[in-house]
Design an enzyme around this catalytic site. Sequence first.
Site, PDB file in Angstrom:
ATOM      1  N   ARG A   1       0.846  -1.195   0.000  1.00 60.65           N
ATOM      2  CA  ARG A   1       0.000   0.000   0.000  1.00 60.65           C
ATOM      3  C   ARG A   1       0.887   1.254   0.000  1.00 60.65           C
ATOM      4  O   ARG A   1       2.096   1.166   0.179  1.00 60.65           O
ATOM      5  CB  ARG A   1      -0.909   0.020   1.238  1.00 60.65           C
ATOM      6  CG  ARG A   1      -1.989  -1.030   1.214  1.00 60.65           C
ATOM      7  CD  ARG A   1      -2.746  -1.121   2.521  1.00 60.65           C
ATOM      8  NE  ARG A   1      -1.916  -1.630   3.592  1.00 60.65           N
ATOM      9  CZ  ARG A   1      -2.296  -1.740   4.868  1.00 60.65           C
ATOM     10  NH1 ARG A   1      -3.501  -1.350   5.229  1.00 60.65           N
ATOM     11  NH2 ARG A   1      -1.476  -2.230   5.775  1.00 60.65           N
TER      12      ARG A   1
ATOM     13  N   LYS B   1       2.262   2.048   7.173  1.00 53.57           N
ATOM     14  CA  LYS B   1       2.721   1.278   8.331  1.00 53.57           C
ATOM     15  C   LYS B   1       3.559   2.148   9.260  1.00 53.57           C
ATOM     16  O   LYS B   1       4.067   3.206   8.880  1.00 53.57           O
ATOM     17  CB  LYS B   1       3.580   0.084   7.879  1.00 53.57           C
ATOM     18  CG  LYS B   1       2.828  -0.935   7.074  1.00 53.57           C
ATOM     19  CD  LYS B   1       1.571  -1.431   7.745  1.00 53.57           C
ATOM     20  CE  LYS B   1       1.838  -2.527   8.750  1.00 53.57           C
ATOM     21  NZ  LYS B   1       0.552  -3.106   9.225  1.00 53.57           N
TER      22      LYS B   1
ATOM     23  N   TYR C   1      -0.358   4.627  10.614  1.00 51.49           N
ATOM     24  CA  TYR C   1      -0.603   3.637  11.664  1.00 51.49           C
ATOM     25  C   TYR C   1       0.656   3.531  12.516  1.00 51.49           C
ATOM     26  O   TYR C   1       1.776   3.497  11.984  1.00 51.49           O
ATOM     27  CB  TYR C   1      -0.887   2.249  11.070  1.00 51.49           C
ATOM     28  CG  TYR C   1      -2.226   2.103  10.386  1.00 51.49           C
ATOM     29  CD1 TYR C   1      -3.412   2.250  11.101  1.00 51.49           C
ATOM     30  CD2 TYR C   1      -2.317   1.789   9.037  1.00 51.49           C
ATOM     31  CE1 TYR C   1      -4.651   2.100  10.483  1.00 51.49           C
ATOM     32  CE2 TYR C   1      -3.553   1.632   8.411  1.00 51.49           C
ATOM     33  CZ  TYR C   1      -4.709   1.792   9.141  1.00 51.49           C
ATOM     34  OH  TYR C   1      -5.938   1.635   8.533  1.00 51.49           O
TER      35      TYR C   1
ATOM     36  N   HIS D   1       0.476   1.761  16.220  1.00 50.68           N
ATOM     37  CA  HIS D   1       0.348   0.593  17.119  1.00 50.68           C
ATOM     38  C   HIS D   1       1.495   0.565  18.126  1.00 50.68           C
ATOM     39  O   HIS D   1       2.298  -0.382  18.163  1.00 50.68           O
ATOM     40  CB  HIS D   1       0.301  -0.717  16.305  1.00 50.68           C
ATOM     41  CG  HIS D   1      -0.864  -0.800  15.372  1.00 50.68           C
ATOM     42  ND1 HIS D   1      -2.153  -1.021  15.821  1.00 50.68           N
ATOM     43  CD2 HIS D   1      -0.959  -0.658  14.031  1.00 50.68           C
ATOM     44  CE1 HIS D   1      -2.985  -1.027  14.784  1.00 50.68           C
ATOM     45  NE2 HIS D   1      -2.279  -0.801  13.692  1.00 50.68           N
TER      46      HIS D   1
ATOM     47  N   GLU E   1      -4.834   4.582  14.036  1.00 51.11           N
ATOM     48  CA  GLU E   1      -5.693   3.616  14.727  1.00 51.11           C
ATOM     49  C   GLU E   1      -6.362   4.180  15.973  1.00 51.11           C
ATOM     50  O   GLU E   1      -7.274   3.546  16.502  1.00 51.11           O
ATOM     51  CB  GLU E   1      -4.907   2.339  15.084  1.00 51.11           C
ATOM     52  CG  GLU E   1      -3.874   2.472  16.198  1.00 51.11           C
ATOM     53  CD  GLU E   1      -2.525   2.977  15.711  1.00 51.11           C
ATOM     54  OE1 GLU E   1      -2.430   3.367  14.531  1.00 51.11           O
ATOM     55  OE2 GLU E   1      -1.570   3.001  16.506  1.00 51.11           O
TER      56      GLU E   1
ATOM     57  N   ASP F   1      -4.750 -10.903  14.038  1.00 47.86           N
ATOM     58  CA  ASP F   1      -3.877  -9.763  14.398  1.00 47.86           C
ATOM     59  C   ASP F   1      -4.020  -9.403  15.881  1.00 47.86           C
ATOM     60  O   ASP F   1      -3.211  -8.646  16.415  1.00 47.86           O
ATOM     61  CB  ASP F   1      -4.143  -8.547  13.501  1.00 47.86           C
ATOM     62  CG  ASP F   1      -5.562  -8.021  13.627  1.00 47.86           C
ATOM     63  OD1 ASP F   1      -6.454  -8.769  14.095  1.00 47.86           O
ATOM     64  OD2 ASP F   1      -5.786  -6.850  13.277  1.00 47.86           O
TER      65      ASP F   1
HETATM   66  N1  LIG Z   1      -6.332 -10.091   9.664  1.00 50.50           N
HETATM   67  C1  LIG Z   1      -6.464  -8.880   9.160  1.00 50.50           C
HETATM   68  O1  LIG Z   1      -5.849  -8.526   8.172  1.00 50.50           O
HETATM   69  C2  LIG Z   1      -7.425  -7.928   9.813  1.00 50.50           C
HETATM   70  C3  LIG Z   1      -7.831  -6.752   9.137  1.00 50.50           C
HETATM   71  C4  LIG Z   1      -8.775  -5.923   9.759  1.00 50.50           C
HETATM   72  C5  LIG Z   1      -9.281  -6.239  11.035  1.00 50.50           C
HETATM   73  N2  LIG Z   1      -8.829  -7.387  11.652  1.00 50.50           N
HETATM   74  C6  LIG Z   1      -9.318  -7.813  12.977  1.00 50.50           C
HETATM   75  O2  LIG Z   1     -10.653  -8.310  12.881  1.00 50.50           O
HETATM   76  C7  LIG Z   1     -11.236  -8.267  14.169  1.00 50.50           C
HETATM   77  C8  LIG Z   1     -12.630  -7.676  14.105  1.00 50.50           C
HETATM   78  O3  LIG Z   1     -12.522  -6.294  13.781  1.00 50.50           O
HETATM   79  P1  LIG Z   1     -13.821  -5.370  13.614  1.00 50.50           P
HETATM   80  O4  LIG Z   1     -13.360  -4.087  13.020  1.00 50.50           O
HETATM   81  O5  LIG Z   1     -14.898  -6.111  12.941  1.00 50.50           O
HETATM   82  O6  LIG Z   1     -14.234  -5.134  15.142  1.00 50.50           O
HETATM   83  P2  LIG Z   1     -15.672  -4.628  15.672  1.00 50.50           P
HETATM   84  O7  LIG Z   1     -15.421  -4.026  17.000  1.00 50.50           O
HETATM   85  O8  LIG Z   1     -16.374  -3.833  14.621  1.00 50.50           O
HETATM   86  O9  LIG Z   1     -16.509  -5.989  15.845  1.00 50.50           O
HETATM   87  C9  LIG Z   1     -16.196  -6.980  16.786  1.00 50.50           C
HETATM   88  C10 LIG Z   1     -17.468  -7.692  17.182  1.00 50.50           C
HETATM   89  O10 LIG Z   1     -17.099  -8.833  17.993  1.00 50.50           O
HETATM   90  C11 LIG Z   1     -18.120  -9.006  18.953  1.00 50.50           C
HETATM   91  N3  LIG Z   1     -17.619  -9.874  20.025  1.00 50.50           N
HETATM   92  C12 LIG Z   1     -16.718  -9.595  20.992  1.00 50.50           C
HETATM   93  N4  LIG Z   1     -16.496 -10.692  21.750  1.00 50.50           N
HETATM   94  C13 LIG Z   1     -17.279 -11.672  21.251  1.00 50.50           C
HETATM   95  C14 LIG Z   1     -17.492 -13.035  21.575  1.00 50.50           C
HETATM   96  N5  LIG Z   1     -16.857 -13.599  22.613  1.00 50.50           N
HETATM   97  N6  LIG Z   1     -18.351 -13.764  20.831  1.00 50.50           N
HETATM   98  C15 LIG Z   1     -18.996 -13.202  19.793  1.00 50.50           C
HETATM   99  N7  LIG Z   1     -18.843 -11.913  19.416  1.00 50.50           N
HETATM  100  C16 LIG Z   1     -17.991 -11.166  20.132  1.00 50.50           C
HETATM  101  C17 LIG Z   1     -18.464  -7.580  19.383  1.00 50.50           C
HETATM  102  O11 LIG Z   1     -19.727  -7.499  20.011  1.00 50.50           O
HETATM  103  C18 LIG Z   1     -18.427  -6.846  18.032  1.00 50.50           C
HETATM  104  O12 LIG Z   1     -19.699  -6.801  17.427  1.00 50.50           O
HETATM  105  C19 LIG Z   1     -10.258  -7.454  15.042  1.00 50.50           C
HETATM  106  O13 LIG Z   1      -9.457  -8.349  15.777  1.00 50.50           O
HETATM  107  C20 LIG Z   1      -9.416  -6.726  14.025  1.00 50.50           C
HETATM  108  O14 LIG Z   1      -8.145  -6.374  14.545  1.00 50.50           O
HETATM  109  C21 LIG Z   1      -7.914  -8.205  11.069  1.00 50.50           C
END
Ligand SMILES: NC(=O)c1ccc[n+]([C@@H]2O[C@H](COP(=O)([O-])OP(=O)(O)OC[C@H]3O[C@@H](n4cnc5c(N)ncnc54)[C@H](O)[C@@H]3O)[C@@H](O)[C@H]2O)c1
Length: 374
Positions: free
Chosen positions: A15, A75, A94, A96, A118, A270
């Site tokens: 990116r 980053k 970002y 972190h 973030e 992550d």
């Molecule tokens: N791997 C990647 O490249 C990448 C990219 C973007 C985001 N992410 C990750 O994805 C994850 C989700 O991000 P998001 O933006 O959707 O967050 P978000 O806060 O919008 O949504 C998270 C949801 O999880 C629910 N939740 C929490 N604990 C729970 C449980 N025990 N059981 C069921 N539901 C539960 C919450 O109520 C919420 O609705 C984060 O860890 C984020 O860092 C990873």
Amino acid sequence: MKIGCPKEIKPQEFRVGMTPNAAREAVANGHDVIIETKAGAGAGFEDADYIDAGARVVDTAEEVFATADMIVKVKEPQAVERKMLRENQLLFTYLHLAPDPDQTHDLLASGATCIAYETVTDRNGGLPLLAPMSEVAGKLAPQVGAWTLQKANGGRGVLMGGVPGVNPARVVVIGGGVVGTHAARVAAGMGADVTVLDMSLPRLRYLDDTMRGEFKTSYASKGNTAELVAQADMVIGAVLVPGAAAPKLISRAQLSTMKPGAALVDVAIDQGGCFETSRATTHADPIYEVDGIMHYCVANMPGAVARTSTIALGNATMPFMLALANKGWKQACADDVHLLNGLNVHAGKLTYYAVGEALGLDVVSPQLVVKQAA
Ligand SMILES: NC(=O)c1ccc[n+]([C@@H]2O[C@H](COP(=O)([O-])OP(=O)(O)OC[C@H]3O[C@@H](n4cnc5c(N)ncnc54)[C@H](O)[C@@H]3O)[C@@H](O)[C@H]2O)c1
């Protein structure tokens, strides 16, 4: 203001911090934009696109850092970039910092002012500069999960949408936030039978009201989760407990209850991952098998679609970037508490409480810093 954008140097990062459109807007607002040559190449933007937009292309990152008043990146700055930051320079990217004492130390030592994407907030309590990447990862999750389900990749050999006379794949999405909603919509669009689980009833109510018909919702109790996971062809992990490691929602023992060749896509990797058997993988080698269940656990999923991710991030950062450039960081942060929430470091002082707590460092109130700097 002179706004500089170097080429990203973190491995596998394609990116770029400014799109040609962002450069064009900045130039139209009276600023100089300096881009390192080939900075946009990984996202499909040529030097000529930036020159057309009115930016100046330079040969090295050193020139960008030496000239710019504000550096816009993607980053966190790598060690060699941190050495080039200087007092009174503004860094917008970002960061972190909480798990990264070395970077925090270097940014404090640089004397620069650092605003972290973030931690910028919005009036709905969301994180507007993180959301676009969650949208991308969410939409990508069923796509990579469908590929993982293919027989040649070790999967169950099930087609997402089925065909007339054959059931579609059963997809369970755990966590109905930004990632989960986008994942569920794409999986449903592919014709799969989709259920979203969440612990938050208000969130389930919202999803049921707005997405009725596209997918089902269910409460994420342990029993409910176990039952749905056992029937699933694909499980997408999309939970987030802000500021904490992801809770482990599927144990290793549970894998034996699942259908052989089912796919686990752990987007929450992550944050440590929400399946006990998850470990971070890369785009070069994204999947592995444990007890007959295929795992996809790429920690920087948006990197797979660098062009879409760059444009999505650029759309979200542009208004903040322009406010910082037009008003200067002090006035921009004084006018907008959500941008002020992004301030992590200023002139050798840490200004973000959660980072101070995580690293055992003193923190100065960001409001005070802005007042004193005015
Ligand atoms: N791997 C990647 O490249 C990448 C990219 C973007 C985001 N992410 C990750 O994805 C994850 C989700 O991000 P998001 O933006 O959707 O967050 P978000 O806060 O919008 O949504 C998270 C949801 O999880 C629910 N939740 C929490 N604990 C729970 C449980 N025990 N059981 C069921 N539901 C539960 C919450 O109520 C919420 O609705 C984060 O860890 C984020 O860092 C990873």
